[in-house]
Design an enzyme around this catalytic site. Structure first.
Site, PDB file in Angstrom:
ATOM      1  N   ASP A  97      -9.430  34.095  -9.641  1.00 57.64           N
ATOM      2  CA  ASP A  97      -8.702  34.074 -10.910  1.00 57.64           C
ATOM      3  C   ASP A  97      -8.923  32.827 -11.753  1.00 57.64           C
ATOM      4  O   ASP A  97      -8.090  32.489 -12.593  1.00 57.64           O
ATOM      5  CB  ASP A  97      -7.197  34.198 -10.595  1.00 57.64           C
ATOM      6  N   GLU A 119     -11.468  38.897  -3.504  1.00 58.41           N
ATOM      7  CA  GLU A 119     -10.036  38.547  -3.602  1.00 58.41           C
ATOM      8  C   GLU A 119      -9.412  39.269  -4.804  1.00 58.41           C
ATOM      9  O   GLU A 119      -8.776  38.669  -5.669  1.00 58.41           O
ATOM     10  CB  GLU A 119      -9.805  37.035  -3.683  1.00 58.41           C
ATOM     11  N   GLU A 133      -3.949  31.887 -14.465  1.00 54.29           N
ATOM     12  CA  GLU A 133      -4.633  32.675 -13.430  1.00 54.29           C
ATOM     13  C   GLU A 133      -4.209  34.140 -13.402  1.00 54.29           C
ATOM     14  O   GLU A 133      -5.027  35.017 -13.125  1.00 54.29           O
ATOM     15  CB  GLU A 133      -4.424  32.036 -12.051  1.00 54.29           C
ATOM     16  N   HIS A 212      -1.258  21.005  -7.904  1.00 52.87           N
ATOM     17  CA  HIS A 212      -2.107  20.875  -9.095  1.00 52.87           C
ATOM     18  C   HIS A 212      -1.821  21.894 -10.190  1.00 52.87           C
ATOM     19  O   HIS A 212      -2.404  21.826 -11.272  1.00 52.87           O
ATOM     20  CB  HIS A 212      -3.585  21.024  -8.705  1.00 52.87           C
ATOM     21  N   ARG A 214      -1.086  24.145 -13.288  1.00 52.08           N
ATOM     22  CA  ARG A 214      -0.827  23.794 -14.697  1.00 52.08           C
ATOM     23  C   ARG A 214       0.637  23.925 -15.079  1.00 52.08           C
ATOM     24  O   ARG A 214       1.175  23.112 -15.806  1.00 52.08           O
ATOM     25  CB  ARG A 214      -1.643  24.721 -15.605  1.00 52.08           C
ATOM     26  N   HIS A 245      -5.101  15.763  -6.122  1.00 49.94           N
ATOM     27  CA  HIS A 245      -6.089  16.475  -6.957  1.00 49.94           C
ATOM     28  C   HIS A 245      -6.617  15.532  -8.031  1.00 49.94           C
ATOM     29  O   HIS A 245      -5.876  14.695  -8.551  1.00 49.94           O
ATOM     30  CB  HIS A 245      -5.377  17.681  -7.590  1.00 49.94           C
TER      31      HIS A 245
HETATM   32  C1  UD1 Z   1      -8.698  24.995 -11.463  1.00 49.65           C
HETATM   33  C2  UD1 Z   1      -8.319  26.472 -11.645  1.00 49.65           C
HETATM   34  C3  UD1 Z   1      -7.169  26.837 -10.716  1.00 49.65           C
HETATM   35  C4  UD1 Z   1      -7.460  26.436  -9.281  1.00 49.65           C
HETATM   36  C5  UD1 Z   1      -7.844  24.969  -9.230  1.00 49.65           C
HETATM   37  C6  UD1 Z   1      -8.253  24.603  -7.830  1.00 49.65           C
HETATM   38  C7  UD1 Z   1      -8.546  27.477 -13.869  1.00 49.65           C
HETATM   39  C8  UD1 Z   1      -7.890  27.735 -15.176  1.00 49.65           C
HETATM   40  N1  UD1 Z   1      -7.861  26.727 -13.003  1.00 49.65           N
HETATM   41  O1  UD1 Z   1      -7.603  24.223 -11.943  1.00 49.65           O
HETATM   42  O2  UD1 Z   1      -6.957  28.242 -10.759  1.00 49.65           O
HETATM   43  O3  UD1 Z   1      -6.310  26.648  -8.516  1.00 49.65           O
HETATM   44  O4  UD1 Z   1      -8.960  24.733 -10.111  1.00 49.65           O
HETATM   45  O5  UD1 Z   1      -8.205  23.241  -7.591  1.00 49.65           O
HETATM   46  O6  UD1 Z   1      -9.632  27.922 -13.634  1.00 49.65           O
HETATM   47  N2  UD1 Z   1     -11.442  17.111 -11.914  1.00 49.65           N
HETATM   48  C9  UD1 Z   1     -12.325  16.126 -11.509  1.00 49.65           C
HETATM   49  N3  UD1 Z   1     -13.196  16.406 -10.482  1.00 49.65           N
HETATM   50  C10 UD1 Z   1     -13.205  17.591  -9.834  1.00 49.65           C
HETATM   51  C11 UD1 Z   1     -12.294  18.578 -10.238  1.00 49.65           C
HETATM   52  C12 UD1 Z   1     -11.439  18.332 -11.297  1.00 49.65           C
HETATM   53  O7  UD1 Z   1     -12.347  15.035 -12.056  1.00 49.65           O
HETATM   54  O8  UD1 Z   1     -14.014  17.777  -8.924  1.00 49.65           O
HETATM   55  C13 UD1 Z   1     -10.533  16.832 -13.045  1.00 49.65           C
HETATM   56  C14 UD1 Z   1     -11.277  16.816 -14.409  1.00 49.65           C
HETATM   57  O9  UD1 Z   1     -10.683  15.831 -15.238  1.00 49.65           O
HETATM   58  C15 UD1 Z   1     -10.999  18.219 -14.960  1.00 49.65           C
HETATM   59  C16 UD1 Z   1      -9.579  18.434 -14.464  1.00 49.65           C
HETATM   60  O10 UD1 Z   1      -9.551  17.871 -13.154  1.00 49.65           O
HETATM   61  O11 UD1 Z   1     -11.136  18.290 -16.353  1.00 49.65           O
HETATM   62  C17 UD1 Z   1      -9.082  19.854 -14.452  1.00 49.65           C
HETATM   63  O12 UD1 Z   1     -10.003  20.727 -13.800  1.00 49.65           O
HETATM   64  P1  UD1 Z   1      -9.908  22.332 -14.132  1.00 49.65           P
HETATM   65  O13 UD1 Z   1     -10.871  23.062 -13.274  1.00 49.65           O
HETATM   66  O14 UD1 Z   1      -9.965  22.561 -15.583  1.00 49.65           O
HETATM   67  O15 UD1 Z   1      -8.415  22.679 -13.700  1.00 49.65           O
HETATM   68  P2  UD1 Z   1      -7.726  22.683 -12.268  1.00 49.65           P
HETATM   69  O16 UD1 Z   1      -6.317  22.253 -12.498  1.00 49.65           O
HETATM   70  O17 UD1 Z   1      -8.548  21.972 -11.286  1.00 49.65           O
HETATM   71  N1  UDP Z   2      -8.498  21.742   0.316  1.00 46.93           N
HETATM   72  C1  UDP Z   2      -9.467  20.806   0.669  1.00 46.93           C
HETATM   73  N2  UDP Z   2      -9.199  19.468   0.496  1.00 46.93           N
HETATM   74  C2  UDP Z   2      -8.021  19.025  -0.010  1.00 46.93           C
HETATM   75  C3  UDP Z   2      -7.047  19.988  -0.398  1.00 46.93           C
HETATM   76  C4  UDP Z   2      -7.322  21.338  -0.224  1.00 46.93           C
HETATM   77  O1  UDP Z   2     -10.551  21.172   1.123  1.00 46.93           O
HETATM   78  O2  UDP Z   2      -7.830  17.797  -0.118  1.00 46.93           O
HETATM   79  C5  UDP Z   2      -8.794  23.191   0.477  1.00 46.93           C
HETATM   80  C6  UDP Z   2      -7.764  24.031   1.204  1.00 46.93           C
HETATM   81  O3  UDP Z   2      -8.055  24.113   2.593  1.00 46.93           O
HETATM   82  C7  UDP Z   2      -7.888  25.399   0.534  1.00 46.93           C
HETATM   83  C8  UDP Z   2      -8.378  25.068  -0.866  1.00 46.93           C
HETATM   84  O4  UDP Z   2      -8.836  23.726  -0.836  1.00 46.93           O
HETATM   85  O5  UDP Z   2      -8.888  26.197   1.152  1.00 46.93           O
HETATM   86  C9  UDP Z   2      -7.260  25.206  -1.871  1.00 46.93           C
HETATM   87  O6  UDP Z   2      -7.667  24.694  -3.099  1.00 46.93           O
HETATM   88  P1  UDP Z   2      -6.657  24.397  -4.277  1.00 46.93           P
HETATM   89  O7  UDP Z   2      -5.293  24.184  -3.729  1.00 46.93           O
HETATM   90  O8  UDP Z   2      -7.271  23.307  -5.088  1.00 46.93           O
HETATM   91  O9  UDP Z   2      -6.749  25.722  -5.173  1.00 46.93           O
HETATM   92  P2  UDP Z   2      -5.966  27.113  -5.107  1.00 46.93           P
HETATM   93  O10 UDP Z   2      -6.156  27.699  -3.748  1.00 46.93           O
HETATM   94  O11 UDP Z   2      -4.537  26.843  -5.442  1.00 46.93           O
HETATM   95  O12 UDP Z   2      -6.621  27.915  -6.182  1.00 46.93           O
END
Ligand code: UD1
Ligand code: UDP
Length: 371
Positions: A97, A119, A133, A212, A214, A245
């Site tokens: 999602d 999924e 999502e 994390h 939103r 995160h």
């Molecule tokens: C995204 C997904 C969410 C998922 C989550 C998993 C969408 C809308 N959201 O949210 O469904 O649960 O990922 O973690 O698709 N950033 C870094 N390095 C990284 C990753 C993120 O610096 O490796 C920072 C960046 O500033 C980036 C921000 O996090 O712009 C947000 O990342 P983004 O993928 O837009 O949103 P998530 O909250 O991570």
């Molecule tokens: N996870 C990881 N390192 C971390 C935190 C989570 O590898 O420090 C893994 C966790 O085991 C799970 C996945 O990341 O499989 C969950 O990711 P996240 O919570 O970012 O996203 P969501 O599942 O909510 O979309």
């Protein structure tokens, strides 16, 4: 020979698509499979690619600090167009999602590729939770050809939307395929990080925290921090470990609020096998993560979920998960209760496998081979 394009961009999609990528490596006589990462995440995605030894065929490298949904969405659309035109996949696989999943599904639809949704069928029926999502997964379902649902419940959600039952397969969740791979590796060969954590946490009760979403940004995160601070102060024998995160909207408030508390350890995101080792070592998990709700029943770890709704009712039914919202009083009350009330704790820490036995990828490929 049929051509597959597997598209993902964030940490959880990578964890759940990696076993599928690895399983397709055993079927090179039937399929040419390419991996495209959007790079919606960077460091957190690369951790997973390294662990599973996946080298993407295409890396769009799109992440920007503090990216907006508008900007990310439009950049994924314009980049994916070129790849779809170049590779012309018969099947495009998307997961869950995220923005990556939603844009990849619609792009593949435009390009005339059949869409396989891994999924599929998770629903809260509330477009504001999780945001965005819930909208993304409903949009993906509208254009998907083959829906791989983790449970009977998720299949039921799709049938109720008039999706034909012969287009839906219940496979379990590939997160369990990944979990079994990760646990085996980390038990056989504990990393330096695991050895360090073992020493640091010896004889201590560990509460593992992640967050994390939103919809929790702003006030929700401050409530969560307040609860964690109170839990840490009341329970000196507990260590709260919080891999934070990388989103700046999470990093800043968490570090501002919780850095100075001696039994709260704020650490960078952990490598996947180290994270699941730590889940296994924890007494209690407090999270708003989707994936963690799926892993916890198989590890028998009680989870307080800091969300108003969940699309994973199986974990609630199993007794592993309790919803507490981003409500400071409730998080504190439930955590303290689980630390004190042994009977309740025992009831919540039974092993369950509602998300399957770790053979989801084989089931997905069996289905695709017959098409
Ligand atoms: C995204 C997904 C969410 C998922 C989550 C998993 C969408 C809308 N959201 O949210 O469904 O649960 O990922 O973690 O698709 N950033 C870094 N390095 C990284 C990753 C993120 O610096 O490796 C920072 C960046 O500033 C980036 C921000 O996090 O712009 C947000 O990342 P983004 O993928 O837009 O949103 P998530 O909250 O991570
Ligand atoms: N996870 C990881 N390192 C971390 C935190 C989570 O590898 O420090 C893994 C966790 O085991 C799970 C996945 O990341 O499989 C969950 O990711 P996240 O919570 O970012 O996203 P969501 O599942 O909510 O979309």
């Amino acid at each position: 020979m049929k051509k597959n394009l597997i598209v993902f961009g964030t940490r959880p999609e990578a964890i759940k698509m990696a076993p599928l990528v690895k399983t397709f490596e055993h079927y090179t006589d039937s399929f040419e499979t390419k991996v495209c990462v959007t790079g919606q995440h960077r460091e957190m995605l690369d951790q997973v690619l390294d662990f599973f030894e996946i080298v993407p065929d295409y890396d769009l490298d799109l992440m920007k600090p503090n990216q907006s949904l508008f900007d990310l969405t439009s950049r994924i659309f314009s980049e994916l167009q070129n790849i779809l035109n170049d590779f012309k996949p018969d099947f495009t696989f998307v997961h869950g999602d995220t923005t990556t999943a939603m844009v990849a599904a619609i792009s593949a639809f435009y390009a005339g590729s059949k869409i396989c949704h891994i999924e599929a069928g998770l629903r809260t029926f509330n477009l504001t939770s999780p945001f965005p999502e819930e909208a993304n997964r409903q949009l993906v379902s509208r254009v998907t050809n083959y829906h791989f649902a983790p449970t009977d419940n998720s299949k039921g959600n799709l049938l109720a939307e008039n999706i034909k039952s012969n287009a839906v397969v219940v496979t379990g969740n590939t997160v369990i395929d990944a979990l079994l791979i990760g646990l085996k590796k980390i038990e056989r060969n504990p990393s330096q990080e695991v050895l360090k954590m073992k020493e640091l946490f010896v004889d201590r009760k560990v509460i593992l925290v992640t967050g994390h979403r939103r919809e929790n940004h702003g006030k929700g995160i401050l409530n969560i921090c307040k609860a964690l601070k109170n839990i840490a102060i009341k329970n000196e024998d507990v260590i709260i470990v919080y891999p934070v995160h990388l989103n700046p909207k999470v990093q800043k408030p968490v570090r501002d609020f919780l850095s100075d508390i001696s039994n709260i350890h704020l650490i960078p995101p952990l490598n996947y096998p180290e994270f699941i080792w730590l889940m296994n070592r924890s007494k209690l998990i407090i999270t708003d993560s989707g994936g963690v709700q799926e892993e916890a029943p198989s590890l028998g770890k009680p989870v307080l979920v800091m969300r108003e709704t969940t699309e994973r009712p199986e974990a609630v039914d199993a007794g592993t998960v309790v919803l507490v919202g981003a409500n400071a009083e409730l998080i504190e009350k439930e955590a303290n209760d689980l630390l004190e009330n042994d009977d309740r704790y025992e009831r919540m820490s039974k092993l369950h496998n509602p998300y399957g036995d770790g053979r989801s990828c084989e089931k997905i490929i069996d289905f695709i081979k017959k098409l």
